[in-house]
Scaffold this motif. Structure first.
Motif, PDB file in Angstrom:
ATOM      1  N   UNK A  35       0.824  -1.207   0.000  1.00 52.73           N
ATOM      2  CA  UNK A  35       0.000   0.000   0.000  1.00 52.73           C
ATOM      3  C   UNK A  35       0.854   1.249   0.000  1.00 52.73           C
ATOM      4  N   UNK A  36       1.278   1.630   1.184  1.00 47.96           N
ATOM      5  CA  UNK A  36       1.964   2.917   1.369  1.00 47.96           C
ATOM      6  C   UNK A  36       3.176   3.099   0.455  1.00 47.96           C
TER       7      UNK A  36
ATOM      8  N   UNK B 255       2.473   2.347  -3.655  1.00 44.31           N
ATOM      9  CA  UNK B 255       1.629   3.321  -4.369  1.00 44.31           C
ATOM     10  C   UNK B 255       2.304   4.686  -4.453  1.00 44.31           C
ATOM     11  N   UNK B 256       3.068   5.039  -3.433  1.00 42.18           N
ATOM     12  CA  UNK B 256       3.776   6.320  -3.514  1.00 42.18           C
ATOM     13  C   UNK B 256       4.890   6.276  -4.556  1.00 42.18           C
TER      14      UNK B 256
ATOM     15  N   UNK C  55       4.839   4.370  -7.253  1.00 44.30           N
ATOM     16  CA  UNK C  55       4.153   4.374  -8.549  1.00 44.30           C
ATOM     17  C   UNK C  55       3.681   5.789  -8.901  1.00 44.30           C
ATOM     18  N   UNK C  56       3.160   6.512  -7.901  1.00 42.04           N
ATOM     19  CA  UNK C  56       2.690   7.879  -8.153  1.00 42.04           C
ATOM     20  C   UNK C  56       3.848   8.780  -8.599  1.00 42.04           C
ATOM     21  N   UNK C  57       5.013   8.605  -7.978  1.00 39.09           N
ATOM     22  CA  UNK C  57       6.169   9.432  -8.368  1.00 39.09           C
ATOM     23  C   UNK C  57       6.663   9.074  -9.759  1.00 39.09           C
TER      24      UNK C  57
ATOM     25  N   UNK D 160       1.988  -0.947 -10.012  1.00 35.80           N
ATOM     26  CA  UNK D 160       2.412  -1.516  -8.734  1.00 35.80           C
ATOM     27  C   UNK D 160       1.899  -2.932  -8.573  1.00 35.80           C
TER      28      UNK D 160
END
Lengths: 264, 264
Positions: free
Chosen positions: B79-80, B83-84, B86-88, B98
């Motif tokens: 999760x944390x 996903x962060x 992947x977002x970057x 992810x």
């Protein structure tokens, strides 16, 4: 000819009940046509926030997503819940792919304006990337979405799961005959909230106005039905609000016991 | 002719440092050839376990994954952190996806025998689903793996990230020329642990034996290098152990400053 695509959303009450969730996933896994699952979050995020001593702030019954809460939501929705659902679907023979709106850049959202109320890191869907989702469906995976999106600049955002299911259905209608199912613990939209058997089998826009005037449709149900009508206007073939347990039997019998939202 | 595929693993120390992580992701996003990122977990899981009052048990310096710890790991890794990242990557123009080993049924593992030591929900890689990963690469997404696998029966398992990177590289060698990079905070394998500039530029099996006999290669490094040799034996073209900051400059200059693990 367009193929059918079934977009199924399961609510928090199902997520919170491991037995019900397992039963539901077993049923969902049997659907042979292309399908997408969207899941809500349930109470786990609130429980974990409590254990970690992170106070949850509610405004008008809606959760404010500050940065600590966003971390918890990313963990619980995209990690814990999503991966366990995917593992169960996999055990049931589906090659499922857990996604947030960040993955494959699938759902872009805009952070909600802070005026008049600052809900924190909450996003309103800006664009569903139909091309990405199409590619994933085409290679035979079953997308399983949690209710997290991003702003395209590296920021995760918390987004309502009903809205996500709606936005995906609408976008995918370009290439598929989309059917949207809101599955929850009740049998459908009830005419009398105290009578579980008073399911309204169909609601048209006219019915809807009357039911609202009569006060028969409740606060929480209004955005769900508004959502449903907006999906239908944008090309979704039908929207059903129904009990999770009845999804698969409905598929088998082609008889939907819940509430059908229909334009006429 | 086989295409190149770059499998990059970043360790916990980079994950724990947001600035270093951002810099690394910016660099990684510029690699034009097909690529896969595998990330470790860092200290966040331990911090969260502590905040939630879940005691972490270590045996021989390794974490025991009881069911509460597995929940935390699923949350934090899949999760944390995932996903962060992947977002970057998405903000840097990569369409990243992810994944855990559960997703697309990509990595199947077997729960480690409880005798002589019960490490709990720890899995040893049984099979990497090369076909699934191929499909994902073919449609142009960048897979980003966290170190979680499953047993195919609905059970998530905690698996070492180095091993996952190795197993993916080995499996993908059937269709690609695979290059594996273990990126961490040091410049490479050091001949003298107190001298950051004493990087050993190449280690062959013969060198390795000598270095071990001389006590120059440390406990934590041994499984990494064992892993590297096993990957090379199974067809991986080269394995590098290097500083995360030097990954992209190495790509540009084709000059690798870290340690190359090589058969001869």
């Amino acid at each position: 000819m367009k193929r059918n695509l079934h977009i199924v959303k399961i609510g928090g009450n199902i997520i919170d009940n491991p037995e019900k969730l397992s039963g539901f996933l077993k049923d969902f896994s049997k659907i042979k046509e292309p399908k997408i699952l969207v899941h809500g979050g349930g109470k786990i995020a609130t429980d974990i926030a409590e254990k970690m001593g992170i106070k949850q702030k509610m405004i008008d019954g809606r959760r404010v997503t500050d940065s600590d809460t966003l971390r918890i939501i990313s963990m619980v929705y995209a990690g814990l819940i999503n991966k366990n659902i995917v593992a169960e679907l996999s055990a049931n023979g589906n090659s499922a792919l857990g996604l947030s709106g960040v993955d494959a850049d699938s759902i872009l959202a805009t952070r909600r304006p802070t005026n008049p109320i600052d809900f924190g890191f909450v996003g309103d869907v800006h664009k569903v990337n139909g091309e990405s989702i199409n590619k994933i469906l085409d290679i035979g995976f079953v997308p399983v979405f949690c209710a997290i999106t991003h702003d395209g600049k590296g920021q995760l955002l918390n987004t309502n799961a009903d809205t996500i299911a709606n936005a995906i259905s609408t976008e995918m209608s370009e290439n598929y005959n989309c059917f949207l199912y809101y599955c929850f613990e009740k049998k459908g939209v009830l005419e009398n909230i105290e009578d579980d058997n008073s399911v309204i089998s169909k609601i048209t826009p006219n019915d809807y106005e009357t039911l609202k005037q009569e006060g028969k449709i409740f606060q929480g149900m209004i955005p769900k039905i508004d959502n449903a009508f907006s999906a239908i206007k944008k090309g979704v073939k039908a929207v059903y609000i129904m009990r999770a347990e009845e999804l698969y039997s409905s598929f088998l019998t082609k008889k939907y016991n819940g509430t059908k939202i229909s334009e006429y």
